[in-house]
Design a protein around this motif. Sequence first.
Motif, PDB file in Angstrom:
ATOM      1  N   UNK A 187     -34.211   7.253  -0.982  1.00 44.85           N
ATOM      2  CA  UNK A 187     -34.215   6.296  -0.154  1.00 44.85           C
ATOM      3  C   UNK A 187     -33.465   6.605   1.130  1.00 44.85           C
ATOM      4  N   UNK A 188     -34.106   6.296   2.359  1.00 47.44           N
ATOM      5  CA  UNK A 188     -33.400   6.775   3.540  1.00 47.44           C
ATOM      6  C   UNK A 188     -32.587   5.853   3.825  1.00 47.44           C
ATOM      7  N   UNK A 189     -31.251   6.523   4.328  1.00 46.67           N
ATOM      8  CA  UNK A 189     -30.040   5.845   4.703  1.00 46.67           C
ATOM      9  C   UNK A 189     -29.871   5.532   6.196  1.00 46.67           C
ATOM     10  N   UNK A 190     -30.970   5.857   6.888  1.00 47.54           N
ATOM     11  CA  UNK A 190     -30.903   5.679   8.398  1.00 47.54           C
ATOM     12  C   UNK A 190     -32.173   5.431   8.853  1.00 47.54           C
ATOM     13  N   UNK A 191     -32.531   5.377  10.126  1.00 45.63           N
ATOM     14  CA  UNK A 191     -33.652   5.252  10.733  1.00 45.63           C
ATOM     15  C   UNK A 191     -34.101   6.867  11.083  1.00 45.63           C
ATOM     16  N   UNK A 192     -35.579   6.866  10.626  1.00 47.79           N
ATOM     17  CA  UNK A 192     -35.984   8.221  11.010  1.00 47.79           C
ATOM     18  C   UNK A 192     -37.194   8.073  11.724  1.00 47.79           C
ATOM     19  N   UNK A 193     -37.856   9.070  12.577  1.00 44.32           N
ATOM     20  CA  UNK A 193     -39.048   8.755  13.019  1.00 44.32           C
ATOM     21  C   UNK A 193     -40.072  10.068  12.638  1.00 44.32           C
ATOM     22  N   UNK A 194     -41.287   9.732  12.630  1.00 47.39           N
ATOM     23  CA  UNK A 194     -42.222  10.563  12.331  1.00 47.39           C
ATOM     24  C   UNK A 194     -43.219  10.698  13.753  1.00 47.39           C
ATOM     25  N   UNK A 195     -43.422  12.186  13.818  1.00 47.80           N
ATOM     26  CA  UNK A 195     -43.705  12.801  15.323  1.00 47.80           C
ATOM     27  C   UNK A 195     -45.173  13.390  14.691  1.00 47.80           C
ATOM     28  N   UNK A 196     -45.913  13.630  15.766  1.00 48.77           N
ATOM     29  CA  UNK A 196     -47.118  14.553  15.487  1.00 48.77           C
ATOM     30  C   UNK A 196     -47.106  15.545  16.667  1.00 48.77           C
ATOM     31  N   UNK A 197     -46.857  16.892  16.347  1.00 53.80           N
ATOM     32  CA  UNK A 197     -46.526  17.898  17.409  1.00 53.80           C
ATOM     33  C   UNK A 197     -48.108  18.620  17.822  1.00 53.80           C
ATOM     34  N   UNK A 198     -48.122  18.499  19.271  1.00 56.46           N
ATOM     35  CA  UNK A 198     -49.338  18.688  19.857  1.00 56.46           C
ATOM     36  C   UNK A 198     -49.426  20.231  19.928  1.00 56.46           C
ATOM     37  N   UNK A 199     -48.426  20.968  20.559  1.00 55.48           N
ATOM     38  CA  UNK A 199     -48.806  22.350  20.923  1.00 55.48           C
ATOM     39  C   UNK A 199     -48.066  23.240  19.579  1.00 55.48           C
ATOM     40  N   UNK A 200     -46.723  23.526  19.849  1.00 52.10           N
ATOM     41  CA  UNK A 200     -46.189  24.304  19.019  1.00 52.10           C
ATOM     42  C   UNK A 200     -45.696  23.475  17.721  1.00 52.10           C
ATOM     43  N   UNK A 201     -45.785  23.939  16.422  1.00 55.83           N
ATOM     44  CA  UNK A 201     -45.290  23.415  15.267  1.00 55.83           C
ATOM     45  C   UNK A 201     -44.088  23.857  14.376  1.00 55.83           C
ATOM     46  N   UNK A 202     -43.188  22.859  14.176  1.00 56.41           N
ATOM     47  CA  UNK A 202     -42.131  23.332  13.408  1.00 56.41           C
ATOM     48  C   UNK A 202     -42.586  23.512  11.871  1.00 56.41           C
ATOM     49  N   UNK A 203     -43.547  22.751  11.687  1.00 54.27           N
ATOM     50  CA  UNK A 203     -44.264  22.665  10.270  1.00 54.27           C
ATOM     51  C   UNK A 203     -45.496  23.281  10.325  1.00 54.27           C
ATOM     52  N   UNK A 204     -45.663  24.459   9.620  1.00 52.54           N
ATOM     53  CA  UNK A 204     -47.041  25.205   9.710  1.00 52.54           C
ATOM     54  C   UNK A 204     -47.955  24.917   8.716  1.00 52.54           C
ATOM     55  N   UNK A 205     -47.614  23.969   7.740  1.00 53.82           N
ATOM     56  CA  UNK A 205     -48.467  23.375   6.630  1.00 53.82           C
ATOM     57  C   UNK A 205     -49.647  22.297   7.215  1.00 53.82           C
ATOM     58  N   UNK A 206     -50.869  22.599   7.310  1.00 50.72           N
ATOM     59  CA  UNK A 206     -51.662  21.821   7.928  1.00 50.72           C
ATOM     60  C   UNK A 206     -52.012  20.422   6.982  1.00 50.72           C
ATOM     61  N   UNK A 207     -51.444  20.643   5.697  1.00 52.59           N
ATOM     62  CA  UNK A 207     -51.594  19.410   4.904  1.00 52.59           C
ATOM     63  C   UNK A 207     -50.689  18.405   5.013  1.00 52.59           C
ATOM     64  N   UNK A 208     -49.789  18.772   5.757  1.00 50.57           N
ATOM     65  CA  UNK A 208     -48.621  17.698   6.091  1.00 50.57           C
ATOM     66  C   UNK A 208     -48.479  17.844   7.524  1.00 50.57           C
ATOM     67  N   UNK A 209     -49.391  17.076   8.390  1.00 48.44           N
ATOM     68  CA  UNK A 209     -49.417  17.309   9.691  1.00 48.44           C
ATOM     69  C   UNK A 209     -48.208  16.576  10.587  1.00 48.44           C
ATOM     70  N   UNK A 210     -47.244  15.835   9.978  1.00 41.84           N
ATOM     71  CA  UNK A 210     -46.353  15.082  10.600  1.00 41.84           C
ATOM     72  C   UNK A 210     -45.067  15.650  10.552  1.00 41.84           C
ATOM     73  N   UNK A 211     -44.140  15.444  11.152  1.00 41.81           N
ATOM     74  CA  UNK A 211     -42.793  16.036  11.224  1.00 41.81           C
ATOM     75  C   UNK A 211     -41.693  14.565  11.273  1.00 41.81           C
ATOM     76  N   UNK A 212     -40.804  14.724  10.258  1.00 42.17           N
ATOM     77  CA  UNK A 212     -39.745  13.606  10.002  1.00 42.17           C
ATOM     78  C   UNK A 212     -38.672  14.390  10.591  1.00 42.17           C
ATOM     79  N   UNK A 213     -37.840  13.323  11.561  1.00 40.30           N
ATOM     80  CA  UNK A 213     -36.606  13.729  11.923  1.00 40.30           C
ATOM     81  C   UNK A 213     -35.672  12.392  12.024  1.00 40.30           C
ATOM     82  N   UNK A 214     -34.669  12.510  12.169  1.00 40.37           N
ATOM     83  CA  UNK A 214     -33.504  11.663  12.448  1.00 40.37           C
ATOM     84  C   UNK A 214     -32.397  12.060  13.330  1.00 40.37           C
TER      85      UNK A 214
END
Length: 185
Positions: free
Chosen positions: A51-78
Amino acid sequence: MKIKKIMGIIVFVAISGIVFFIFILYATIKTKSTNINQYPPFKEWVGKTVMLNKETIVFKENITKMNPNDKYPYTLLDSLHPRWEYLREQEKLGDVTKINVFTAGTKLVLEKAVQYTNGVSGFSSPTLFGTINDGNKEYKIGYQWGQMDIGKWFDKIEKCWQFHQAPWQDRPDTAFYALPEAKIW
């Protein structure tokens, strides 16, 4: 006849050498990955619903990707993530798109952890993958978690990885951990 045979051998050796060089170049610069599910601190989280303890945001990266796995296209950050400000700047530039904001109390299913090592720079980034949903839509996310202490690594100290407070943790973990380097294949 002998000259044709010699020329054929020379061409074969040259083509084989070029193919071998391209293979070695590819193997050297490709991003390498290895499963780190069984390494602490990941082994205590992978396969669980948190369970998340704080607000998080889901992003979609358009150019460079922090996440190279295409099966998981979104990035979660807080806001506690070390790359938070960088991603906020990327959003202003239009390089990332904010997809959804998740409030504290949202459930996140952590499915696997992978260590990626960039073939050019050699820097590694451990990433947790999971699924979060808002009741209407499911998002496959990657959460980059952990940084190597370069000083400890240069001193050949095995436990050189430290992990910032993740949005599902109550307090930061101050321990250092050992993680493997990503493998070529």
